[in-house]
Design an enzyme around this catalytic site. Structure first.
Site, PDB file in Angstrom:
ATOM      1  N   CYS A   9       0.932  -1.123  -0.202  1.00 31.83           N
ATOM      2  CA  CYS A   9       0.005  -0.054   0.119  1.00 31.83           C
ATOM      3  C   CYS A   9       0.700   1.248  -0.085  1.00 31.83           C
ATOM      4  CB  CYS A   9      -0.958   0.036   1.109  1.00 31.83           C
ATOM      5  SG  CYS A   9      -0.271   0.199   2.815  1.00 31.83           S
ATOM      6  N   ASN A  12       2.254   1.814   4.159  1.00 31.52           N
ATOM      7  CA  ASN A  12       2.630   0.461   5.026  1.00 31.52           C
ATOM      8  C   ASN A  12       2.323   0.386   6.584  1.00 31.52           C
ATOM      9  OD1 ASN A  12       5.457  -1.834   5.540  1.00 31.52           O
ATOM     10  ND2 ASN A  12       3.498  -2.446   4.842  1.00 31.52           N
ATOM     11  N   CYS A  14      -1.209   1.113   7.425  1.00 35.03           N
ATOM     12  CA  CYS A  14      -2.813   0.916   7.474  1.00 35.03           C
ATOM     13  C   CYS A  14      -3.504  -0.590   7.013  1.00 35.03           C
ATOM     14  CB  CYS A  14      -3.709   2.037   7.040  1.00 35.03           C
ATOM     15  SG  CYS A  14      -3.392   3.413   7.817  1.00 35.03           S
ATOM     16  N   ARG A  15      -3.224  -0.601   5.380  1.00 33.86           N
ATOM     17  CA  ARG A  15      -4.172  -1.395   4.710  1.00 33.86           C
ATOM     18  C   ARG A  15      -3.148  -2.707   4.540  1.00 33.86           C
ATOM     19  NH1 ARG A  15      -5.518   2.053   0.044  1.00 33.86           N
ATOM     20  NH2 ARG A  15      -3.289   2.740   0.474  1.00 33.86           N
ATOM     21  N   SER A  16      -1.907  -2.528   4.127  1.00 36.47           N
ATOM     22  CA  SER A  16      -1.158  -3.804   3.775  1.00 36.47           C
ATOM     23  C   SER A  16      -0.614  -4.536   5.062  1.00 36.47           C
ATOM     24  CB  SER A  16      -0.001  -3.238   2.852  1.00 36.47           C
ATOM     25  OG  SER A  16       1.055  -2.499   3.122  1.00 36.47           O
ATOM     26  N   ASP A 130      -8.665   3.957   1.307  1.00 34.45           N
ATOM     27  CA  ASP A 130      -7.473   4.302   2.716  1.00 34.45           C
ATOM     28  C   ASP A 130      -7.955   4.950   3.697  1.00 34.45           C
ATOM     29  OD1 ASP A 130      -5.132   4.620   3.850  1.00 34.45           O
ATOM     30  OD2 ASP A 130      -4.045   5.419   2.006  1.00 34.45           O
TER      31      ASP A 130
HETATM   32  P1  4NP Z   1      -1.777   3.095   3.954  1.00 34.63           P
HETATM   33  O1  4NP Z   1      -2.402   4.351   4.600  1.00 34.63           O
HETATM   34  O2  4NP Z   1      -1.196   3.165   2.734  1.00 34.63           O
HETATM   35  O3  4NP Z   1      -2.855   2.086   3.967  1.00 34.63           O
HETATM   36  O4  4NP Z   1      -0.631   2.535   5.120  1.00 34.63           O
HETATM   37  C1  4NP Z   1      -1.656   5.371   4.580  1.00 34.63           C
HETATM   38  C2  4NP Z   1      -0.555   5.964   5.528  1.00 34.63           C
HETATM   39  C3  4NP Z   1      -0.081   6.831   5.603  1.00 34.63           C
HETATM   40  C4  4NP Z   1      -0.039   7.918   4.688  1.00 34.63           C
HETATM   41  C5  4NP Z   1      -1.095   7.702   3.652  1.00 34.63           C
HETATM   42  C6  4NP Z   1      -1.614   6.744   3.562  1.00 34.63           C
HETATM   43  N1  4NP Z   1       0.558   9.227   4.682  1.00 34.63           N
HETATM   44  O5  4NP Z   1       0.427  10.135   3.793  1.00 34.63           O
HETATM   45  O6  4NP Z   1       1.529   9.232   5.684  1.00 34.63           O
END
Ligand code: 4NP
Length: 162
Positions: A9, A12, A14-16, A130
């Site tokens: 994702c 790294n 939240c989702r993955s 997300d």
């Molecule tokens: P993820 O979510 O891709 O599911 O881990 C996010 C986590 C952090 C950020 C964006 C999306 N960020 O912009 O910091």
């Protein structure tokens, strides 16, 4: 033979990592620890070394799924040679991974690269939303839990275990 799965994702956190933890849990329940390895990585570097987001941890805690020792890392060129399945949580992640592949000059990746939602075509959505932005971790958990079951079936079939 072993199957190696990498979930990707953006951050790294939240989702993955949720998919990594849930998939590992399902693989353990199926008694396939020694046949299937699971990891996750991000395309962005804001949270390197951080544990999963508290929203992801809360859902995993509620379902008694371990995320011990998990830390955010970046996708690396070597991942294209290590993994058999690179599962991108949204279509932007897929584009970014394909771009990395192109730059790495490894267009002939051993990995099958696809989006997580391709595992759940009946849902009619292209991206795992997300939760970093909308906070809807329970919805992501639902998708991840169902999608990982489909992925497990696919991998079992590929390994000729089912
Ligand atoms: P993820 O979510 O891709 O599911 O881990 C996010 C986590 C952090 C950020 C964006 C999306 N960020 O912009 O910091």
């Amino acid at each position: 033979m072993k199957a190696r799965i990498l979930f990707v994702c953006l951050g790294n956190i939240c989702r993955s990592p949720m998919a990594e933890a849930v998939m590992r849990h399902q693989v353990e329940q199926a008694g396939l620890n020694d046949r299937i390895e699971i990891d996750s990585a991000g395309t962005g570097d804001w949270h390197l070394g951080h544990p999963p987001h508290e929203g992801t941890r809360k859902l995993l805690d509620e379902h008694q799924i371990s995320y011990q020792g998990m830390k955010a890392r970046l996708v690396a060129e070597s991942d294209f040679e290590t993994f058999d399945y690179i599962v991108c949580m949204d279509t932007k992640n897929l584009r970014d991974v394909r771009e990395l592949l192109k730059n790495a000059g490894t267009l002939e990746s051993r990995a099958k690269v696809f989006t997580f939602m391709e595992l759940l075509p009946d849902k009619g959505i292209a991206d795992v939303p997300d939760p970093y932005y909308d906070g809807n971790f329970p919805f992501v958990y639902e998708l991840v839990n169902s999608g990982c079951r489909e992925l497990l079936k696919r991998v079992q079939a590929d390994l000729k275990l089912a």
